[in-house]
Design an enzyme around this catalytic site. Structure first.
Site, mmCIF file in Angstrom:
data_model
loop_
_atom_site.group_PDB
_atom_site.id
_atom_site.type_symbol
_atom_site.label_atom_id
_atom_site.label_comp_id
_atom_site.label_asym_id
_atom_site.label_seq_id
_atom_site.Cartn_x
_atom_site.Cartn_y
_atom_site.Cartn_z
ATOM 1 N N LYS A 283 0.868 -1.186 0.000
ATOM 2 C CA LYS A 283 0.000 0.000 0.000
ATOM 3 C C LYS A 283 0.899 1.228 0.000
ATOM 4 C CE LYS A 283 -4.397 1.129 0.161
ATOM 5 N NZ LYS A 283 -5.584 0.451 -0.352
ATOM 6 N N ASP B 169 -7.045 4.443 -4.593
ATOM 7 C CA ASP B 169 -7.692 4.309 -3.272
ATOM 8 C C ASP B 169 -8.290 5.685 -2.992
ATOM 9 O OD1 ASP B 169 -7.844 2.351 -0.804
ATOM 10 O OD2 ASP B 169 -7.335 4.273 0.072
HETATM 11 P P1 NDP Z 1 -13.038 7.738 -2.700
HETATM 12 O O1 NDP Z 1 -11.990 8.754 -2.487
HETATM 13 O O2 NDP Z 1 -13.585 7.520 -4.065
HETATM 14 O O3 NDP Z 1 -14.290 8.009 -1.734
HETATM 15 C C1 NDP Z 1 -14.135 8.069 -0.360
HETATM 16 C C2 NDP Z 1 -15.453 8.505 0.256
HETATM 17 O O4 NDP Z 1 -15.342 8.463 1.666
HETATM 18 C C3 NDP Z 1 -15.828 9.925 -0.116
HETATM 19 O O5 NDP Z 1 -17.243 10.042 -0.092
HETATM 20 C C4 NDP Z 1 -15.183 10.721 1.015
HETATM 21 O O6 NDP Z 1 -15.806 11.977 1.256
HETATM 22 C C5 NDP Z 1 -15.436 9.794 2.193
HETATM 23 N N1 NDP Z 1 -14.399 9.980 3.214
HETATM 24 C C6 NDP Z 1 -13.065 9.867 3.056
HETATM 25 N N2 NDP Z 1 -12.423 10.126 4.223
HETATM 26 C C7 NDP Z 1 -13.395 10.400 5.112
HETATM 27 C C8 NDP Z 1 -13.392 10.764 6.479
HETATM 28 N N3 NDP Z 1 -12.242 10.873 7.160
HETATM 29 N N4 NDP Z 1 -14.583 10.981 7.086
HETATM 30 C C9 NDP Z 1 -15.753 10.868 6.415
HETATM 31 N N5 NDP Z 1 -15.831 10.543 5.111
HETATM 32 C C10 NDP Z 1 -14.664 10.307 4.475
HETATM 33 O O7 NDP Z 1 -12.423 6.372 -2.103
HETATM 34 P P2 NDP Z 1 -12.897 4.894 -2.368
HETATM 35 O O8 NDP Z 1 -14.363 4.848 -2.522
HETATM 36 O O9 NDP Z 1 -12.030 4.327 -3.419
HETATM 37 O O10 NDP Z 1 -12.463 4.184 -0.996
HETATM 38 C C11 NDP Z 1 -13.342 4.113 0.118
HETATM 39 C C12 NDP Z 1 -12.876 3.010 1.052
HETATM 40 O O11 NDP Z 1 -12.850 1.755 0.339
HETATM 41 C C13 NDP Z 1 -11.456 3.170 1.619
HETATM 42 O O12 NDP Z 1 -11.413 2.592 2.900
HETATM 43 C C14 NDP Z 1 -10.614 2.320 0.656
HETATM 44 O O13 NDP Z 1 -9.399 1.906 1.234
HETATM 45 C C15 NDP Z 1 -11.559 1.153 0.444
HETATM 46 N N6 NDP Z 1 -11.325 0.363 -0.752
HETATM 47 C C16 NDP Z 1 -11.321 0.940 -1.998
HETATM 48 C C17 NDP Z 1 -11.121 0.143 -3.114
HETATM 49 C C18 NDP Z 1 -11.240 0.696 -4.489
HETATM 50 O O14 NDP Z 1 -11.186 -0.103 -5.445
HETATM 51 N N7 NDP Z 1 -11.404 2.001 -4.674
HETATM 52 C C19 NDP Z 1 -10.803 -1.292 -3.001
HETATM 53 C C20 NDP Z 1 -10.928 -1.814 -1.651
HETATM 54 C C21 NDP Z 1 -11.138 -0.992 -0.591
HETATM 55 P P3 NDP Z 1 -15.470 13.266 0.299
HETATM 56 O O15 NDP Z 1 -16.267 13.039 -0.950
HETATM 57 O O16 NDP Z 1 -15.936 14.431 1.116
HETATM 58 O O17 NDP Z 1 -13.996 13.241 0.064
#
Ligand code: NDP
Length: 455
Positions: free
Chosen positions: A135, A175
């Site tokens: 990572k 991510d």
């Molecule tokens: P994105 O950046 O596309 O979306 C993240 C979302 O979570 C956004 O809505 C963001 O809000 C919100 N968010 C991020 N940090 C916080 C916080 N501290 N408090 C509240 N809301 C928060 O990321 P992903 O959807 O890709 O990833 C989301 C999760 O899934 C993570 O844990 C990641 O590690 C996991 N994951 C992702 C994969 C992938 O293929 N993308 C694969 C496996 C796991 P805002 O819009 O305001 O930024």
């Protein structure tokens, strides 16, 4: 923190192991938490399967192969010189090249990346594909930056990182904060520096080696896992209300697939708060949300204003009643108290789209309530699985159809579910998916480590 489901001997071992780990890795609470969750399942298993103890496998698996830390210097649009820190944690490559995403988040720490890299080792093992775990990322904050600023940052980051990655070495992906735009800039700079069209990063655009369905894979895979869990109990997703957090890549496509499977997704959230739409986020509303978050990078509050539903600033969605909970935003967004509220409100199944969104107290609450609980390393493995399929297509110089990738994704999620059931200790028909995922992920990597000897 002793566990009330372990024997006295296992609890003693767990305490001893965790205190050594904390001494060796001070000030890394997220890493301690991720290891604790795994050790709760693995220590009882290794007490019965002593060869893993004799080879000190858990001790070796909790020490990354290496961590690369570097400075990223870039220039903003006003010609100011800016400095960020970046990391790549190459955790374990015993069953394949390191593989895992890159995160851009202003609050990113090495502790968070070590927890994510550690989890990734187990997750990648569960997919059945030959991928090790890693990572990386940076404390760069993409929020409010222009496309050109993001481009200059990505180019500078890759100018160091290209030395440490490669199709047979380490294959990053996206991510939080790293989507299609960032992947393109990173890959463009790699290609320029190496003069090679390597399959060195996944989540690529379709015109330059990306896979159909990669964008949807994590969210869809999570919905498939939830469906598998419920079907195993003779139930299904159809007709259920789902409480979803996040509104990024994982959340948007989890909502899309849950809708297709007949659920009603009534919440989404972002860093500013949560929106509650009792009629369901579907059809043109979901399309609006995709545009808002994927293209315009706006706030969820706009969704609530557009469709006249409730927006609660600085709140998470866990107080909204529903049978399914799907946390898809970030780590530690669902506490023990939130879990109690969900249980009180009738939740029957939880599938983690995000990595470690539920804290240890929350996991214990769900276990005691016998709520079906799928940990992220199983439920969100669809993303990295399709990344693995992207690498396979690149190696064959072929592109599979959307249907073919989707079929493979569904097959992989079914296999992961079956492995969790096989290894999850059962108590009167209850499957402990946390233990199942941990033990199944562990055994494959551990056997490879033993085969390689003491290295
Ligand atoms: P994105 O950046 O596309 O979306 C993240 C979302 O979570 C956004 O809505 C963001 O809000 C919100 N968010 C991020 N940090 C916080 C916080 N501290 N408090 C509240 N809301 C928060 O990321 P992903 O959807 O890709 O990833 C989301 C999760 O899934 C993570 O844990 C990641 O590690 C996991 N994951 C992702 C994969 C992938 O293929 N993308 C694969 C496996 C796991 P805002 O819009 O305001 O930024």
């Amino acid at each position: 923190m002793p566990s009330n489901t372990l024997s006295a001997e296992a609890n003693r071992e767990l305490e001893k192991f965790m205190s050594g780990l904390i001494d060796r890795n001070p000030h890394e609470p997220e890493f301690h938490q991720a290891v604790h969750e795994v050790a709760e399942s693995i220590i009882p298993f290794t007490l019965e399967n002593t060869e893993y103890r004799d080879h000190q496998i858990l001790e070796r698996m909790t020490e990354p192969d290496r961590i690369i830390i570097f400075r990223v210097t870039w220039e903003d649009d006003d010609n100011n010189v800016r400095v960020n820190r970046a990391w790549r944690v190459q955790f374990n490559n015993c069953i394949g090249p390191y593989k895992g995403g890159l995160r851009f988040d202003k609050s990113l720490t090495l502790s968070v990346l070590k927890f994510l890299g550690f989890e990734q080792v187990f997750k990648n093992s569960l997919t059945t594909l030959p991928m090790g775990g890693g990572k990386g990322g940076s404390n760069f904050n993409p929020k409010g930056k222009s496309d050109r600023e993001v481009m200059r940052f990505c180019q500078s980051m890759m100018t160091e990182m290209y030395r440490h990655i490669g199709p047979e070495t380490d294959v990053p992906a996206g991510d939080i904060g790293v989507g299609a735009r960032e992947i393109s800039y990173l890959y463009g700079q790699y290609k320029r520096l190496m003069n090679r069209f390597h399959s060195v990063i996944t989540g690529k655009g379709l015109s330059y080696g990306g896979s159909l369905m990669r964008t949807e894979a994590t969210g869809y895979g999570c919905a498939y896992f939830l469906q598998n869990m419920l079907e195993h109990q003779g139930d299904g997703v159809d007709g259920k209300t789902a409480i979803v957090s996040g509104s990024g890549n994982v959340a948007l496509y989890a909502i899309e697939k849950l809708n297709q499977l007949g659920a009603t997704c009534v919440t989404a959230s972002d860093r500013n708060g949560m929106a509650h739409d009792p009629d369901g986020i579907r059809d043109e509303k979901l399309e609006f949300l995709k545009q808002l978050k994927e293209v315009r990078r706006g706030s969820l509050e706009e969704y609530a204003k557009e469709f006249g539903c409730e927006f609660r600033a600085d709140e998470r969605p866990w107080s909204v009643p529903g049978e399914l909970a799907v946390p898809c935003a970030t780590q530690n967004e669902l506490s023990g108290d939130d879990a109690k509220t969900l249980v009180k409100n009738g939740v029957i199944a939880v599938a983690e789209g995000a990595n470690m969104p539920t804290d240890l107290d929350g996991i214990h609450v769900f276990r005691e309530a016998r709520t079906l609980f799928a940990p992220g390393k199983a439920a969100n493995a669809g993303g990295v699985a399709v990344s693995g399929l992207e690498q396979s297509q690149n190696a064959q110089r072929l592109s599979w159809s959307r249907e073919e990738v989707d079929e493979r994704l569904q097959g992989i999620m079914r296999t992961i579910h079956a492995k969790c059931v096989e290894h999850g200790r059962r108590d009167k028909g209850f499957v402990n998916y946390v233990a199942g995922a941990n033990v199944a992920g562990f055994v494959k990597v551990a056997d490879a480590m033993i085969a390689f000897g003491v290295i």
